[in-house]
Every structure is written in structure tokens, then in C-alpha cells.
Design an enzyme around this catalytic site. Structure first.
Site, PDB file in Angstrom:
ATOM      1  N   ASN A 202      -3.731   7.283   8.462  1.00 37.55           N
ATOM      2  CA  ASN A 202      -2.639   8.113   8.977  1.00 37.55           C
ATOM      3  C   ASN A 202      -2.759   9.463   8.296  1.00 37.55           C
ATOM      4  O   ASN A 202      -2.756   9.542   7.064  1.00 37.55           O
ATOM      5  CB  ASN A 202      -1.270   7.515   8.641  1.00 37.55           C
ATOM      6  CG  ASN A 202      -0.984   6.213   9.392  1.00 37.55           C
ATOM      7  OD1 ASN A 202      -1.805   5.730  10.168  1.00 37.55           O
ATOM      8  ND2 ASN A 202       0.182   5.649   9.152  1.00 37.55           N
TER       9      ASN A 202
ATOM     10  N   ARG B 266      -0.058   1.301  19.798  1.00 36.30           N
ATOM     11  CA  ARG B 266       0.207   0.764  18.455  1.00 36.30           C
ATOM     12  C   ARG B 266       1.718   0.713  18.244  1.00 36.30           C
ATOM     13  O   ARG B 266       2.378   1.749  18.207  1.00 36.30           O
ATOM     14  CB  ARG B 266      -0.449   1.656  17.391  1.00 36.30           C
ATOM     15  CG  ARG B 266      -0.134   1.189  16.009  1.00 36.30           C
ATOM     16  CD  ARG B 266      -0.742   2.008  14.871  1.00 36.30           C
ATOM     17  NE  ARG B 266      -0.116   1.535  13.658  1.00 36.30           N
ATOM     18  CZ  ARG B 266       0.457   2.289  12.730  1.00 36.30           C
ATOM     19  NH1 ARG B 266       0.416   3.595  12.813  1.00 36.30           N
ATOM     20  NH2 ARG B 266       1.041   1.740  11.696  1.00 36.30           N
TER      21      ARG B 266
ATOM     22  N   GLU C  56       1.198   2.236   5.729  1.00 36.36           N
ATOM     23  CA  GLU C  56       1.454   3.192   4.652  1.00 36.36           C
ATOM     24  C   GLU C  56       2.105   2.594   3.417  1.00 36.36           C
ATOM     25  O   GLU C  56       3.239   2.973   3.049  1.00 36.36           O
ATOM     26  CB  GLU C  56       2.303   4.350   5.182  1.00 36.36           C
ATOM     27  CG  GLU C  56       1.609   5.133   6.272  1.00 36.36           C
ATOM     28  CD  GLU C  56       2.302   6.457   6.608  1.00 36.36           C
ATOM     29  OE1 GLU C  56       3.432   6.686   6.169  1.00 36.36           O
ATOM     30  OE2 GLU C  56       1.663   7.271   7.304  1.00 36.36           O
TER      31      GLU C  56
ATOM     32  N   GLU D 111      -2.550   7.289  12.944  1.00 34.41           N
ATOM     33  CA  GLU D 111      -1.440   8.219  13.223  1.00 34.41           C
ATOM     34  C   GLU D 111      -1.883   9.632  12.916  1.00 34.41           C
ATOM     35  O   GLU D 111      -2.538   9.874  11.895  1.00 34.41           O
ATOM     36  CB  GLU D 111      -0.223   7.972  12.307  1.00 34.41           C
ATOM     37  CG  GLU D 111       0.655   6.821  12.668  1.00 34.41           C
ATOM     38  CD  GLU D 111       1.835   6.644  11.713  1.00 34.41           C
ATOM     39  OE1 GLU D 111       2.319   7.657  11.157  1.00 34.41           O
ATOM     40  OE2 GLU D 111       2.253   5.496  11.536  1.00 34.41           O
TER      41      GLU D 111
ATOM     42  N   TYR E 192      -1.392  13.554   8.175  1.00 37.43           N
ATOM     43  CA  TYR E 192      -0.465  14.619   8.589  1.00 37.43           C
ATOM     44  C   TYR E 192      -0.809  15.967   7.962  1.00 37.43           C
ATOM     45  O   TYR E 192      -0.871  16.969   8.648  1.00 37.43           O
ATOM     46  CB  TYR E 192       0.986  14.220   8.280  1.00 37.43           C
ATOM     47  CG  TYR E 192       1.450  13.120   9.213  1.00 37.43           C
ATOM     48  CD1 TYR E 192       1.971  13.425  10.459  1.00 37.43           C
ATOM     49  CD2 TYR E 192       1.273  11.777   8.880  1.00 37.43           C
ATOM     50  CE1 TYR E 192       2.344  12.426  11.348  1.00 37.43           C
ATOM     51  CE2 TYR E 192       1.645  10.767   9.766  1.00 37.43           C
ATOM     52  CZ  TYR E 192       2.174  11.093  11.003  1.00 37.43           C
ATOM     53  OH  TYR E 192       2.517  10.107  11.876  1.00 37.43           O
TER      54      TYR E 192
ATOM     55  N   HIS F 118       6.138  -2.302   9.226  1.00 39.23           N
ATOM     56  CA  HIS F 118       6.374  -0.858   9.253  1.00 39.23           C
ATOM     57  C   HIS F 118       7.762  -0.627   8.667  1.00 39.23           C
ATOM     58  O   HIS F 118       8.652  -0.072   9.317  1.00 39.23           O
ATOM     59  CB  HIS F 118       6.222  -0.309  10.670  1.00 39.23           C
ATOM     60  CG  HIS F 118       5.865   1.156  10.721  1.00 39.23           C
ATOM     61  ND1 HIS F 118       4.794   1.658  11.421  1.00 39.23           N
ATOM     62  CD2 HIS F 118       6.448   2.232  10.147  1.00 39.23           C
ATOM     63  CE1 HIS F 118       4.733   2.984  11.292  1.00 39.23           C
ATOM     64  NE2 HIS F 118       5.735   3.361  10.510  1.00 39.23           N
TER      65      HIS F 118
HETATM   66  C1  GAL Z   1       4.394   8.226   8.938  1.00 39.95           C
HETATM   67  C2  GAL Z   1       5.084   6.969   9.387  1.00 39.95           C
HETATM   68  C3  GAL Z   1       5.727   7.055  10.706  1.00 39.95           C
HETATM   69  C4  GAL Z   1       6.290   8.393  11.075  1.00 39.95           C
HETATM   70  C5  GAL Z   1       5.396   9.533  10.645  1.00 39.95           C
HETATM   71  C6  GAL Z   1       5.983  10.915  10.749  1.00 39.95           C
HETATM   72  O1  GAL Z   1       4.442   8.334   7.556  1.00 39.95           O
HETATM   73  O2  GAL Z   1       4.170   5.899   9.418  1.00 39.95           O
HETATM   74  O3  GAL Z   1       6.658   6.011  10.771  1.00 39.95           O
HETATM   75  O4  GAL Z   1       7.600   8.535  10.698  1.00 39.95           O
HETATM   76  O5  GAL Z   1       4.985   9.386   9.333  1.00 39.95           O
HETATM   77  O6  GAL Z   1       6.704  11.236   9.608  1.00 39.95           O
END
Ligand code: GAL
Length: 453
Positions: free
Chosen positions: A288, A78, A167, A362, A290, A122
């Protein structure tokens, strides 16, 4: 013997990057200026004054990077297309050199047996479009569709997965409400029109892609569970609001054709007509993920979470707080794999049959890795991160959620936006002096996992 997470036999594994974070070569190939070039040039915006002028030099080293992916054995890459390489001023005919670059990259990937997955936006908006109003202007939505058409007509026969947007919530929140990302506007709730124009741009781009004969279209949307800091109604309201802004403000229009209650009136233009465009069916939906966010009412005084720092200062009525008793990455982000399962299940529960198959587009973690004297990059914490998050995906699948793939952020350490090069998310270490790539232990773990399928 390592015991790897067990996913379905046809589960898709990928790695992800974005053009501005890896390519460098900002003045080459006829590329125009983007809002991130402008932002990087403003003193104090980026940690250590870093810029992405060179980044990982992927623009010149793409063949080496494709070689690394081939060695990894990954199914999908990707990447994102840099809009200012295709349309240096954000409109009009394509810059042939820009299209040629991605054409070569796509062919290299296919030759290596890797499916290309292209993100169109992006975050690197051509500066000329920002000068004309950027995402506060409805015209930018139409420009995104025009650009999508140019890319699809060239790459549509070979790219396997398409994402007009990455995002949109981060573009809105960090770029326009808080001002910590380009274009650096701190508008608070006056940023809401940006939501609508991004979503309209998504819808119009989907139409353009379909018009160019492309399918397998989705979106890469950031999601995070928003947990109330306490049972106090003020904390619950704050968490509900942030959860709505993060998770549903963008997903409801796309998947339900409606804004969450109370938001439609804040949107510009013929909202009902636009929602019909925005909600055109997608083939898949990308998440995505985290970390979750713990939320209190303003003034609750919790140690601020690094994500969304400055929310209260910008007048937003919620205070992101540190989640107690969970490990964190070196970036200070909470490591909560089960939050991914929770989010995937929440999406299924909210949208039911209207939810297309999901991909985790992600997930990843930053640790401040170094190349050891033995030449190895020992990053067991990243192995543990991906192992646990893949198991969380397996749990979501066991709970009946249709999840088709997982893309690690990122293939390479790269330019982490406002954090510059301080944060390292890669499976491959990059030495920014020599640009040497060193696969980390996590790369080798991923390779073994993929080989063991
Ligand atoms: C996401 C983003 C990425 C990368 C990742 C880690 O928000 O799509 O570009 O930076 O976080 O922070």
C-alpha cells in the site's frame, strides 16, 4: 487521444475498499461490536463526530456497487470481511448471516467477471477480543487464525487473492503507539508486542488458510520511503529508525524470518519459534503506497506532516516533516509518484529472490470533490495521480521488479477513519445524505484505460 500508462498485457487492475469504511449496517445481520464502533462513540475521536453506522450503506447496496465495478471493467475487487459479522464476539462458531453476506457478494463479483480479493483484518477487531487484551494478547493471534479458517471454508473455492492483514504498521503505530485510531492506546514503544502478535496472527492465519486448501495468499502492507531531512547524523538516524519501523519491522520477519537488529528482544513469547510460523512462504506481497515521509530529529521544528502527527508528543524520537516543493492532495499528503518506484525497487533490492511477486494493493488520493451543476465530478487531479503512479509502476517493472497489479484506493468515497467523511478517496462520489453514487471523471478515465487494453 489519451496516452495511457503502458503495463504488461496480463497486468491486473483492481479497486479496493474495507468493510468498516463502506458497509454501514453495524447493527444488522447479527454483527457484533468492533473496536471502531467503540472508538467512534468516544467524543473527540473522529472529525465532526462522524460514525460509520451508515457509511456508504454497501451492506445493502452491494449489487449496485458490483454493477459500478462491472461498468468500470476492473479485474479485481479487494474488499475486507468484517470479523464481527463472522464471529460477533471474536471466537467460536460462525454467524451464518455474516458468511451469507460475503458469499452473495463473492458470487455477484464472479458473475460480473471480477475476481474477489479478501482482506481478513482491516482493523475492525471484535470488541470482545479487545476487552480480553486485543493485540497486546497472544490469544488474539490464535483467534485470527480460527476466524481465517471459518471464512476460507466458506469462500475458499471462489476468492482469488487472500490477505490476512491490512497494514499492521498502521494498526500498531496509530492504534497503539499514538492512539489516533482504535483502540486509541498511546503506548509509544510499549506498543512493540502488538507488532509480534499481528505478525504471529498473520503466520497462523496463513497456516489456517493453507489448511483449508486455499492458495494465492499475501499481505497488504503499508510502505513509504523515509527520507532524512538533512545530512545531519541526527536527522539520518531519525529517518533510519522511522524507515525501519515502517518498512522493515513487519516485512523482515515475513520475508526473512528475522526482526531488524535490536527488535527481537522487545518481542514477547518464543520469538524464534514464532518467526518460523511468521515467515512461511507467501504467494505474493502487497504494497500500500501513498507518500514518502521526510524525517528529522525531534525538535527540528519542521511543519509537521499530517501523517504521523503527534509522534514527538508520544515520545517517539523522530519528527515527520512536510516535503518541500511537491504538490499535495486536499488531505495534505505529498504527491510523489516516483516514491512508489523507489519503494518497489527497495523491496526487490532488500529481499531479492525471497520477494514474491508484488501487487500494489492500495494507492490513491483524497480531494474534496463536489458534484457540479452539470452532474459531473471533475477530478483531474485524481486522474493525474493514478496516471503518474501507474507510470511509476511501469518504471519499477522496467527496472526488473515483478509487479503484477495495481488496486486503486478506493472504489467509493468512504469513512476515512479518524477523518470521518471529510476525505474523499473514491473513483465514485458518494452523497452521504442520499447515498447516491456518481462516478467521477477519474472513474471514466479508468474505464477508458481498461477498455483500451
Ligand atoms: C490506508 C488504509 C485504508 C485507507 C487509506 C487512505 O492506510 O488501508 O483503509 O483509509 O489508507 O487513508
Amino acid at each position: 487521444m489519451t496516452d495511457f500508462p503502458v503495463l504488461p498485457a496480463d497486468f491486473t487492475y483492481g479497486v479496493a475498499t474495507a468493510a468498516y469504511q463502506v458497509e454501514g449496517a453495524v447493527d444488522e445481520g447479527g454483527r457484533g461490536r468492533s473496536i471502531w464502533d467503540t472508538f467512534c462513540a468516544e467524543p473527540g475521536r473522529i472529525r465532526n463526530g462522524d460514525t460509520a453506522a451508515v457509511a456508504c450503506d454497501h451492506y445493502h447496496r452491494h449489487a449496485e456497487d458490483v454493477g459500478l465495478m462491472a461498468q468500470l471493467g476492473v479485474d479485481v475487487y479487494r474488499f475486507s470481511v468484517a470479523w464481527p459479522r463472522i464471529q460477533p464476539d471474536g471466537s467460536g462458531p460462525a454467524n451464518a448471516e455474516g458468511l451469507d453476506f460475503y458469499d452473495r457478494l463473492v458470487d455477484e463479483l464472479l458473475a460480473a467477471g471480477i475476481t474477489p480479493a479478501a482482506t481478513l483484518y482491516h482493523w475492525d477487531l471484535p470488541q470482545a477480543l479487545q476487552d480480553a487484551g486485543g493485540w497486546l494478547s497472544r490469544d488474539t493471534s490464535h483467534r485470527l487464525a480460527e476466524y481465517a479458517d471459518l471464512v476460507a471454508r466458506r469462500l475458499g473455492d471462489r476468492v482469488g487473492l487472500w490477505m490476512p492483514l491490512n497494514e499492521p504498521v498502521v494498526v500498531t503505530m496509530f492504534g497503539h503507539a499514538l492512539g489516533t485510531h482504535a483502540p486509541g492506546l498511546a503506548l509509544g514503544f510499549d506498543a512493540l508486542p502488538v507488532v509480534h502478535h499481528l505478525l504471529l496472527g498473520h503466520g497462523l492465519a496463513v497456516e489456517a488458510l493453507r489448511g483449508a486448501g486455499v492458495d494465492r495468499i499475501g499481505i497488504a502492507s503499508n510502505h513509504q520511503p523515509a527520507w532524512a531531512a538533512s545530512a545531519d547524523p541526527a536527522d539520518r538516524d531519525a529517518a533510519d529508525l522511522l524507515g525501519t519501523l515502517t518498512n522493515w519491522l513487519f516485512a523482515d520477519p515475513v520475508l526473512r524470518g528475522a526482526y531488524p537488529e535490536g527488535f527481537a528482544d522487545a518481542m514477547p513469547g518464543p520469538v524464534a519459534e514464532d518467526l518460523a510460523v511468521i515467515s512461511a512462504p507467501l504467494d505474493w506481497y502487497g504494497v500500500n503506497y501513498y507518500q514518502p515521509v521526510l524525517v528529522g530529529a525531534p525538535g527540528r521544528g519542521g511543519a509537521g506532516s499530517p501523517a504521523l502527527e503527534g509522534a514527538v508528543a508520544a515520545g517517539l524520537p523522530f519528527e515527520p516533516m512536510q516535503i518541500p516543493d511537491v504538490p499535495t492532495t486536499d488531505f495534505g499528503w505529498a504527491i510523489v509518484p516516483d516514491g512508489l518506484r523507489e519503494m518497489l525497487v527497495a523491496l526487490r533490492d532488500r529481499y531479492g529472490d525471497a520477494l514474491p511477486p508484488l501487487y500494489v494493493t492500495e494507492s490513491g488520493c483524497s480531494f474534496h470533490d463536489v458534484v457540479g451543476a452539470d452532474g459531473r465530478v471533475a477530478d483531474q487531479a485524481r486522474i493525474d495521480y493514478h496516471d503518474a503512479h501507474l507510470r511509476a509502476v511501469a518504471d519499477a517493472i522496467a527496472a526488473g521488479v515483478d509487479v503484477r497489479g495495481y488496486f486503486a484506493w478506493s472504489l467509493l468515497d468512504n469513512f476515512e477513519w479518524a477523518e470521518g467523511y471529510a476525505e474523499r478517496f473514491g473513483l465514485v462520489h458518494v452523497d452521504y445524505d442520499t447515498l447516491a453514487r456518481t462516478p467521477k471523471e477519474s472513474f471514466h478515465w479508468f474505464r477508458r484505460l481498461l477498455a483500451a487494453r
